[in-house]
Design a protein around this motif. Structure first.
Motif, short mmCIF file in Angstrom:
data_model
loop_
_atom_site.label_atom_id
_atom_site.label_comp_id
_atom_site.label_asym_id
_atom_site.label_seq_id
_atom_site.Cartn_x
_atom_site.Cartn_y
_atom_site.Cartn_z
N SER A 76 0.73 -1.21 -0.18
CA SER A 76 0.18 -0.35 -0.28
C SER A 76 0.98 1.22 0.24
O SER A 76 0.94 1.97 -0.80
N TYR A 77 1.76 1.44 1.63
CA TYR A 77 2.78 2.61 0.93
C TYR A 77 3.31 2.56 -0.15
O TYR A 77 4.04 3.82 -0.60
N PHE A 80 1.15 4.54 -2.24
CA PHE A 80 1.52 5.74 -2.08
C PHE A 80 2.42 6.44 -2.54
O PHE A 80 1.84 7.64 -3.55
N TRP A 81 3.44 6.19 -2.75
CA TRP A 81 4.40 7.40 -3.70
C TRP A 81 4.37 6.91 -4.34
O TRP A 81 4.71 8.28 -5.21
N SER A 83 1.61 6.87 -6.56
CA SER A 83 0.58 7.90 -6.74
C SER A 83 0.95 9.63 -6.00
O SER A 83 0.78 10.35 -7.44
N TYR A 107 -7.11 13.01 -0.46
CA TYR A 107 -6.15 11.88 -0.50
C TYR A 107 -5.34 12.11 0.99
O TYR A 107 -5.18 10.42 1.39
N LEU A 108 -4.85 12.88 1.34
CA LEU A 108 -3.79 12.77 3.24
C LEU A 108 -4.72 12.62 3.83
O LEU A 108 -4.50 11.48 4.48
N TRP A 111 -5.24 8.38 3.94
CA TRP A 111 -4.36 7.91 3.72
C TRP A 111 -4.26 7.94 5.37
O TRP A 111 -3.75 6.74 5.86
N PHE A 114 -5.66 5.11 6.57
CA PHE A 114 -5.50 3.84 6.65
C PHE A 114 -4.49 3.40 7.44
O PHE A 114 -4.50 2.88 8.23
N THR A 115 -3.57 4.44 7.73
CA THR A 115 -2.58 4.51 8.95
C THR A 115 -2.72 4.03 9.57
O THR A 115 -2.56 3.04 10.77
N PHE A 140 0.17 12.29 8.44
CA PHE A 140 -0.79 13.11 7.93
C PHE A 140 -1.70 13.96 8.24
O PHE A 140 -2.35 14.71 7.13
#
Length: 193
Positions: A76-77, A80-81, A83, A107-108, A111, A114-115, A140
């Motif tokens: 996922s991360y 993330f990078w 994207s 977006y942030l 994330w 999720f985090t 985030f």
């Protein structure tokens, strides 16, 4: 007399790669967020190849090791990078409009949520990972608030907090490498009691 030897899966631990890739890329981006240099190809290159591709590879290897948490987090991360780089590069190429402050806030925030949910999973892991994920939740949140308000001071604070978050991931990755190489605790990661 028969003896049994421990069975090893023959696959190296991919977590140090994923943690160092995440950590080093996070540190570099957040040195920018703290105001020390402009966004440049160094950040984008790290985001594509080390933060992005290396973490996706680490996640795939975690799947081979039957580690759902590692698979989910690193893959996922990594994406993330990838994207994030796409969000920066695609508008510069004229493919799409740049995201608005509201879009970046969403977006942030997604994330960050999720985090936070993965952070709950770290309660069954070690203290070092709890710190990495806990500080990433804060990062985030600060970045989302900075975009939502347009307050550059919040983004600068996020930059310093992100440097700490990234450094903690590097520490955790290197600790795993050194502890394995030396067969003892060289750098503690604080196992759950």
């Amino acid at each position: 007399m028969s003896t049994t030897a421990p069975v090893r899966d023959g696959i190296a631990n991919p977590a140090p790669l994923g943690l160092c890739a995440f950590g080093m890329t996070t540190v570099l981006l957040n040195i920018h967020n703290a105001g020390y240099f402009e966004q440049n190809s160094m950040i984008l290159g790290m985001g594509l190849f080390y933060g992005g591709l290396a973490q996706v590879i680490a996640g795939i290897i975690e799947a081979k090791k039957d580690n759902t948490f590692g698979l989910t987090a690193f893959t996922s991360y990594g994406f993330f990078w990838l994207s994030l780089v796409a969000l920066i590069v695609m508008p510069k190429l004229g493919w799409v409009a740049a995201p608005t402050a509201g879009a970046m806030t969403a977006y942030l925030s997604v994330w960050g949520i999720f985090t936070f949910l993965l952070f709950i999973g770290t309660f069954k892991l070690n203290k070092a990972l709890q710190f990495v994920f806990g500080s990433l939740v804060i990062l985030f949140a600060l970045l989302a608030i900075g975009d939502a308000t347009g307050n550059k001071s919040i983004t600068t604070i996020a930059g310093y907090e992100g440097i700490i978050c990234g450094a903690s991931a590097i520490y955790t990755g290197i600790a795993q490498v050194l502890n394995e190489v030396y067969g003892r605790t060289v750098l503690p990661i604080g196992p759950v009691k």
